[in-house]
Each structure stands twice: as C-alpha cells, then as structure tokens.
Write a protein that holds these residues in place. Structure first.
Motif, PDB file in Angstrom:
ATOM      1  N   ASP A   5      10.688  -8.449  -4.117  1.00 39.10           N
ATOM      2  CA  ASP A   5       9.807  -9.514  -4.588  1.00 39.10           C
ATOM      3  C   ASP A   5      10.401 -10.889  -4.306  1.00 39.10           C
ATOM      4  OD1 ASP A   5       8.021  -7.616  -5.538  1.00 39.10           O
ATOM      5  OD2 ASP A   5       8.976  -7.530  -7.513  1.00 39.10           O
ATOM      6  N   VAL A   6      11.720 -10.997  -4.443  1.00 41.32           N
ATOM      7  CA  VAL A   6      12.371 -12.274  -4.154  1.00 41.32           C
ATOM      8  C   VAL A   6      12.124 -12.691  -2.712  1.00 41.32           C
ATOM      9  CG1 VAL A   6      14.618 -13.399  -3.898  1.00 41.32           C
ATOM     10  CG2 VAL A   6      14.134 -12.056  -5.949  1.00 41.32           C
ATOM     11  N   TRP A   7      12.250 -11.751  -1.789  1.00 36.68           N
ATOM     12  CA  TRP A   7      12.078 -12.109  -0.381  1.00 36.68           C
ATOM     13  C   TRP A   7      10.619 -12.311  -0.015  1.00 36.68           C
ATOM     14  CZ3 TRP A   7      14.912 -14.252   3.126  1.00 36.68           C
ATOM     15  CH2 TRP A   7      16.292 -14.297   2.888  1.00 36.68           C
ATOM     16  N   TYR A 269      -0.227 -10.298  -2.810  1.00 34.61           N
ATOM     17  CA  TYR A 269       0.792  -9.532  -3.544  1.00 34.61           C
ATOM     18  C   TYR A 269       0.141  -8.465  -4.430  1.00 34.61           C
ATOM     19  CZ  TYR A 269       4.733  -8.588  -6.638  1.00 34.61           C
ATOM     20  OH  TYR A 269       5.730  -7.966  -7.357  1.00 34.61           O
ATOM     21  N   PRO A 270       0.728  -7.253  -4.543  1.00 31.27           N
ATOM     22  CA  PRO A 270       2.006  -6.771  -3.994  1.00 31.27           C
ATOM     23  C   PRO A 270       1.905  -6.215  -2.572  1.00 31.27           C
ATOM     24  CG  PRO A 270       1.095  -5.089  -5.387  1.00 31.27           C
ATOM     25  CD  PRO A 270       0.134  -6.255  -5.443  1.00 31.27           C
ATOM     26  N   ASN A 271       0.726  -6.310  -1.978  1.00 32.98           N
ATOM     27  CA  ASN A 271       0.606  -5.910  -0.579  1.00 32.98           C
ATOM     28  C   ASN A 271       1.220  -6.972   0.324  1.00 32.98           C
ATOM     29  OD1 ASN A 271      -0.957  -3.525  -1.091  1.00 32.98           O
ATOM     30  ND2 ASN A 271      -2.736  -4.839  -1.453  1.00 32.98           N
ATOM     31  N   VAL A 272       1.618  -6.557   1.508  1.00 32.13           N
ATOM     32  CA  VAL A 272       1.957  -7.522   2.550  1.00 32.13           C
ATOM     33  C   VAL A 272       0.954  -7.431   3.697  1.00 32.13           C
ATOM     34  CG1 VAL A 272       4.417  -7.652   2.008  1.00 32.13           C
ATOM     35  CG2 VAL A 272       3.610  -5.915   3.621  1.00 32.13           C
ATOM     36  N   LEU A 273       0.271  -6.282   3.812  1.00 24.79           N
ATOM     37  CA  LEU A 273      -0.816  -6.125   4.769  1.00 24.79           C
ATOM     38  C   LEU A 273      -1.719  -4.996   4.269  1.00 24.79           C
ATOM     39  CD1 LEU A 273      -1.903  -7.271   7.406  1.00 24.79           C
ATOM     40  CD2 LEU A 273      -0.648  -5.506   8.644  1.00 24.79           C
ATOM     41  N   PRO A 274      -2.842  -5.340   3.636  1.00 23.90           N
ATOM     42  CA  PRO A 274      -3.717  -4.301   3.094  1.00 23.90           C
ATOM     43  C   PRO A 274      -4.413  -3.514   4.206  1.00 23.90           C
ATOM     44  CG  PRO A 274      -4.135  -6.455   2.097  1.00 23.90           C
ATOM     45  CD  PRO A 274      -3.282  -6.689   3.296  1.00 23.90           C
ATOM     46  N   SER A 275      -4.781  -2.294   3.888  1.00 25.30           N
ATOM     47  CA  SER A 275      -5.552  -1.454   4.802  1.00 25.30           C
ATOM     48  C   SER A 275      -7.011  -1.452   4.368  1.00 25.30           C
ATOM     49  CB  SER A 275      -5.021  -0.025   4.809  1.00 25.30           C
ATOM     50  OG  SER A 275      -5.875   0.837   5.546  1.00 25.30           O
ATOM     51  N   THR A 276      -7.910  -1.661   5.322  1.00 28.10           N
ATOM     52  CA  THR A 276      -9.335  -1.599   5.029  1.00 28.10           C
ATOM     53  C   THR A 276      -9.864  -0.169   5.111  1.00 28.10           C
ATOM     54  OG1 THR A 276      -9.829  -2.097   7.356  1.00 28.10           O
ATOM     55  CG2 THR A 276      -9.730  -3.953   5.821  1.00 28.10           C
ATOM     56  N   THR A 284       3.169  -2.557   1.534  1.00 31.62           N
ATOM     57  CA  THR A 284       3.481  -3.286   0.314  1.00 31.62           C
ATOM     58  C   THR A 284       4.904  -3.825   0.365  1.00 31.62           C
ATOM     59  OG1 THR A 284       4.373  -1.377  -0.881  1.00 31.62           O
ATOM     60  CG2 THR A 284       1.972  -1.678  -0.919  1.00 31.62           C
ATOM     61  N   THR A 285       5.259  -4.593  -0.640  1.00 26.34           N
ATOM     62  CA  THR A 285       6.621  -5.115  -0.718  1.00 26.34           C
ATOM     63  C   THR A 285       7.642  -4.005  -0.904  1.00 26.34           C
ATOM     64  OG1 THR A 285       6.335  -5.479  -3.093  1.00 26.34           O
ATOM     65  CG2 THR A 285       5.884  -7.350  -1.640  1.00 26.34           C
ATOM     66  N   THR A 286       7.177  -2.822  -1.256  1.00 20.26           N
ATOM     67  CA  THR A 286       8.096  -1.683  -1.453  1.00 20.26           C
ATOM     68  C   THR A 286       8.247  -0.845  -0.197  1.00 20.26           C
ATOM     69  OG1 THR A 286       7.541  -1.574  -3.806  1.00 20.26           O
ATOM     70  CG2 THR A 286       8.554   0.371  -2.828  1.00 20.26           C
ATOM     71  N   ASN A 287       7.125  -0.383   0.376  1.00 19.68           N
ATOM     72  CA  ASN A 287       7.234   0.534   1.514  1.00 19.68           C
ATOM     73  C   ASN A 287       7.487  -0.163   2.845  1.00 19.68           C
ATOM     74  OD1 ASN A 287       4.733  -0.469   2.360  1.00 19.68           O
ATOM     75  ND2 ASN A 287       3.578   1.291   1.584  1.00 19.68           N
ATOM     76  N   ALA A 288       7.414  -1.486   2.885  1.00 20.20           N
ATOM     77  CA  ALA A 288       7.666  -2.207   4.137  1.00 20.20           C
ATOM     78  C   ALA A 288       9.026  -2.899   4.145  1.00 20.20           C
ATOM     79  CB  ALA A 288       6.569  -3.247   4.383  1.00 20.20           C
ATOM     80  N   ALA A 289       9.801  -2.787   3.064  1.00 27.84           N
ATOM     81  CA  ALA A 289      11.026  -3.573   2.910  1.00 27.84           C
ATOM     82  C   ALA A 289      12.227  -2.903   3.577  1.00 27.84           C
ATOM     83  CB  ALA A 289      11.319  -3.800   1.435  1.00 27.84           C
ATOM     84  N   SER A 291      16.480  -2.096   3.556  1.00 28.05           N
ATOM     85  CA  SER A 291      17.325  -1.478   2.541  1.00 28.05           C
ATOM     86  C   SER A 291      17.839  -2.533   1.559  1.00 28.05           C
ATOM     87  CB  SER A 291      18.510  -0.785   3.206  1.00 28.05           C
ATOM     88  OG  SER A 291      19.374  -1.751   3.798  1.00 28.05           O
ATOM     89  N   PRO A 292      18.171  -2.141   0.342  1.00 27.39           N
ATOM     90  CA  PRO A 292      18.712  -3.106  -0.628  1.00 27.39           C
ATOM     91  C   PRO A 292      19.964  -3.823  -0.128  1.00 27.39           C
ATOM     92  CG  PRO A 292      18.086  -1.075  -1.735  1.00 27.39           C
ATOM     93  CD  PRO A 292      17.951  -0.814  -0.275  1.00 27.39           C
ATOM     94  N   TYR A 293      20.810  -3.127   0.634  1.00 29.41           N
ATOM     95  CA  TYR A 293      22.024  -3.761   1.149  1.00 29.41           C
ATOM     96  C   TYR A 293      21.671  -4.900   2.105  1.00 29.41           C
ATOM     97  CZ  TYR A 293      26.466  -4.395   3.583  1.00 29.41           C
ATOM     98  OH  TYR A 293      27.611  -4.933   4.130  1.00 29.41           O
ATOM     99  N   THR A 294      20.703  -4.670   2.991  1.00 25.73           N
ATOM    100  CA  THR A 294      20.265  -5.714   3.920  1.00 25.73           C
ATOM    101  C   THR A 294      19.735  -6.920   3.161  1.00 25.73           C
ATOM    102  OG1 THR A 294      19.718  -4.079   5.615  1.00 25.73           O
ATOM    103  CG2 THR A 294      18.699  -6.243   5.808  1.00 25.73           C
ATOM    104  N   LEU A 295      18.941  -6.679   2.148  1.00 22.58           N
ATOM    105  CA  LEU A 295      18.365  -7.776   1.374  1.00 22.58           C
ATOM    106  C   LEU A 295      19.448  -8.549   0.619  1.00 22.58           C
ATOM    107  CD1 LEU A 295      15.133  -6.073  -0.030  1.00 22.58           C
ATOM    108  CD2 LEU A 295      15.361  -7.580   1.950  1.00 22.58           C
ATOM    109  N   ARG A 296      20.485  -7.862   0.146  1.00 21.94           N
ATOM    110  CA  ARG A 296      21.579  -8.568  -0.543  1.00 21.94           C
ATOM    111  C   ARG A 296      22.318  -9.493   0.418  1.00 21.94           C
ATOM    112  NH1 ARG A 296      22.475  -3.572  -3.174  1.00 21.94           N
ATOM    113  NH2 ARG A 296      24.194  -3.070  -1.745  1.00 21.94           N
ATOM    114  N   ILE A 297      22.627  -8.981   1.625  1.00 22.20           N
ATOM    115  CA  ILE A 297      23.313  -9.819   2.616  1.00 22.20           C
ATOM    116  C   ILE A 297      22.462 -11.031   2.967  1.00 22.20           C
ATOM    117  CG2 ILE A 297      24.203  -9.909   4.977  1.00 22.20           C
ATOM    118  CD1 ILE A 297      25.965  -8.339   3.070  1.00 22.20           C
ATOM    119  N   MET A 298      21.166 -10.817   3.177  1.00 20.04           N
ATOM    120  CA  MET A 298      20.265 -11.922   3.507  1.00 20.04           C
ATOM    121  C   MET A 298      20.215 -12.953   2.388  1.00 20.04           C
ATOM    122  SD  MET A 298      17.073  -9.890   5.205  1.00 20.04           S
ATOM    123  CE  MET A 298      16.063 -11.366   5.148  1.00 20.04           C
TER     124      MET A 298
END
Length: 344
Positions: A5-7, A269-276, A284-289, A291-298
């Motif tokens: 969600d932060v990103w 939100y919480p989608n990033v690209l909805p499907s019609t 969504t922000t969950t299935n398209a994200a 790894s947590p490690y990558t997000l921490r480094i970023m």
C-alpha cells in the motif's frame, strides 16, 4: 499499512507530481502558436519552461521505474496492453525534447517553424493520451485469468477514456495558460489570462463530467470529496485569474491537478488494473507486487534520495522564479561560417 500500500501511494504521488509539473509544460507547448505571434514571443514562451521542462520529466521516469520495481506484473500487463498509445507518447516526448534543443541551431524561419510544430505535437499527444490511458486503467481492461489483456487498441477508445483525454488536454492547457500569465509580462500575460479564462470554462465542464462518471463507476465518499475539491479549486482558479491574481490562480490549478489525480488512484485502489471480464482476474496491490524484501530495499532508497531530488528541483524553480517579457530576449544571431566556407 503494508509496503504494498505504501508503494501504491508513492506511485500515486509520483504521477500526481508529474501531471502537476509536466502539465503546464504541455499547456505551454500547445499554446505556442496561439500566444507566440512572433519569433520573440515564442522565445519568451519557451524560456518560461526552458530551465525546468527536462527536470519535470524525471517524475515520469521515476514513476515508471517505481512501477516496474514495486509492481512488475502491473508494469508488464500495462505496457503490453497499452503498447501503441504508450509508444506514441514516448515518440512525442522524444521529438519534443529534440525540438527544444534544435530549434535555435539554424537561423532559418522555416527550420524554427518545423521544430515549433514538433513542440506542439509533442505536447498535444501526451496531454490527450495520458488521460485516455488513465481512463482505461480506472475503468479496467479485458484481463483474462493469466492477467493478459485480450482486448485490442479499439477497446481503449471507449467514451469514458476519450472524455478523460479531453479532460487532461483542457486541464493542462488551462494550467499552462495560468503559468504563462504568472511568468510573463505585457501582451503575452494579458493574452494568457484571456486564454485561461476561455479554455478554463471548457475544462470545468469536461472535468466535472469525467469526475462524475468516475464517481458513478468506482467512487465512494472519499473520491467524492477529492472530486469536489478538484472542481471547486478549478472554479477558484478562473475567478483568481479574472481578478489578475495569477499566483493564486496557479496554486488553485495545481491543487486541481493533484486532487483529480488523487481521485483516480483512490477510485482504483485496491486494484491496480481491474478486469472487465471477471473481478477475480484483476491485478491488485497484493497479487501484482514484488517480494517484501524488494519493497524494503526500495523504501530505504526512496527515503535517502527523494529529499535530495525535491530540494534540487525546488532550488531550480526558485532561481528562475521571475517574470520575463520580450524586452528580456536578445536579438537572434547566427554564428559566422568558417573561413573559406561557401555561403548558401
């Protein structure tokens, strides 16, 4: 709030900053043949954005890079499904950047006119297509179970997205005209105020319709609030512009751009690209994200370098904050040919 969600929030901020800053750049480019009646006036217009336009585009690069790193599946699906419009935007931005650098290299009216057309094209196309693209992102596209966009280019040209393209064009032109009124003196300032007043009325109608449609499509109480802020500040900008208060008018159009962008991302939100095809196929922000490690480094990289970028860009705007007019433009001169060179 987790890092996904932060990103998503940070990417929304980056796009909002890009539309805020590059928006008035696009507006100035589109208005070049309208307010630049002479070569000196056109040089005044280009000098208002000359020190900052390339820095403004950094926001786009960072937004795209952050999307690629934080939400790689969103990036891949978006850039494959929107390939043609994004390619047109990229070509237009490249041509526009080259035109800024090359128009003064040859002392020829025809040469400068051709590059001026490139500046108009390079400003008009992104101003429209960014609205079309984000209209489709909010509305959704035909994603299948594998998150592949099975729709075609024609599907992107739906009424909602086309209204989004018209809205961004009119809003950016209004934003650019107010910026020119703030940055120039004399006849250009007066003409820019007149253009802002006229185009601004059309922008109010288009933006009001687009945001209302967004509210019906995916809105809630929060998006209703941001949409009202966007509409109210745009009307306030026209009132301030009519009163000759260009600083307040520019602040108001800036808030309009930020609030309108916030409305789109909040509706998404919480989608990033909805499907019609099926909501279960949406990204969504969950299935398209990542790894947590990558997000921490970023996150640590962003914390370290974002203040530096903001301070530098803020310093640039402060240095070039004063108004300019035709009296500040020196006569155009061409370099003498090398000794022994034949004159054309």
């Amino acid at each position: 709030m987790n890092l996904n969600d932060v990103w998503f929030l940070l990417i929304a901020v980056l796009w909002a900053g890009y539309f805020l800053l590059e928006g008035f750049d696009f507006g100035v480019g589109v208005l070049l043949p309208v307010l630049g009646r002479s070569e000196t006036q056109r040089r005044v217009l280009l000098n208002t954005i000359g020190p900052v336009w390339d820095g403004n585009e950094v926001w786009l690069i960072v937004a795209a890079g952050a999307t690629f790193a934080a939400f790689p599946e969103w990036y891949a699906t978006l850039f494959s499904g929107f390939y043609l419009p994004l390619l047109l935007i990229l070509v237009a931005l490249i041509l526009r950047g080259v035109a800024f650098e090359y128009r003064g290299k040859v002392d020829s009216d025809r040469w400068r006119r051709n590059w001026d057309r490139a500046i108009v094209f390079g400003s008009l196309v992104p101003a429209v297509l960014w609205g079309v693209a984000f209209g489709n992102i909010v509305r959704g596209v035909a994603l299948n179970a594998d998150h592949h966009n099975v729709g075609g280019f024609v599907d992107l040209l739906n009424p909602y997205a086309l209204l989004g393209g018209l809205t961004t064009l009119l809003l950016f032109v209004t934003h650019g005209a107010v910026f020119l009124a703030l940055k120039t003196t004399g006849p250009i300032r007066a003409s820019a105020r007149a253009v802002a007043g006229g185009v601004g009325i059309a922008a109010v109608a288009a933006a009001g319709g687009f945001l209302a449609w967004t509210q019906i499509l995916r809105g809630d109480a929060i998006t209703a609030g941001t949409a009202v802020v966007a509409a109210a500040t745009l009307v306030a900008a026209l009132i301030a512009n009519r009163a000759g208060r260009e600083g307040w008018a520019f602040l108001a159009t800036a808030v309009t751009v930020l609030a309108a962008t916030a409305t789109l991302f909040l509706a998404l939100y919480p989608n990033v690209l909805p499907s019609t095809l099926d909501p279960a196929y949406s990204l969504t922000t969950t299935n398209a994200a990542s790894s947590p490690y990558t997000l921490r480094i970023m996150t640590w990289v962003a914390v370290a370098f974002t203040p530096v970028v903001l301070l530098y860009q803020g310093w640039t705007y402060w240095v070039f904050r004063k108004r300019i007019g035709v009296q500040h433009i020196p006569p155009a001169t061409s370099a003498p040919p090398p000794a022994g060179a034949a004159r054309p």
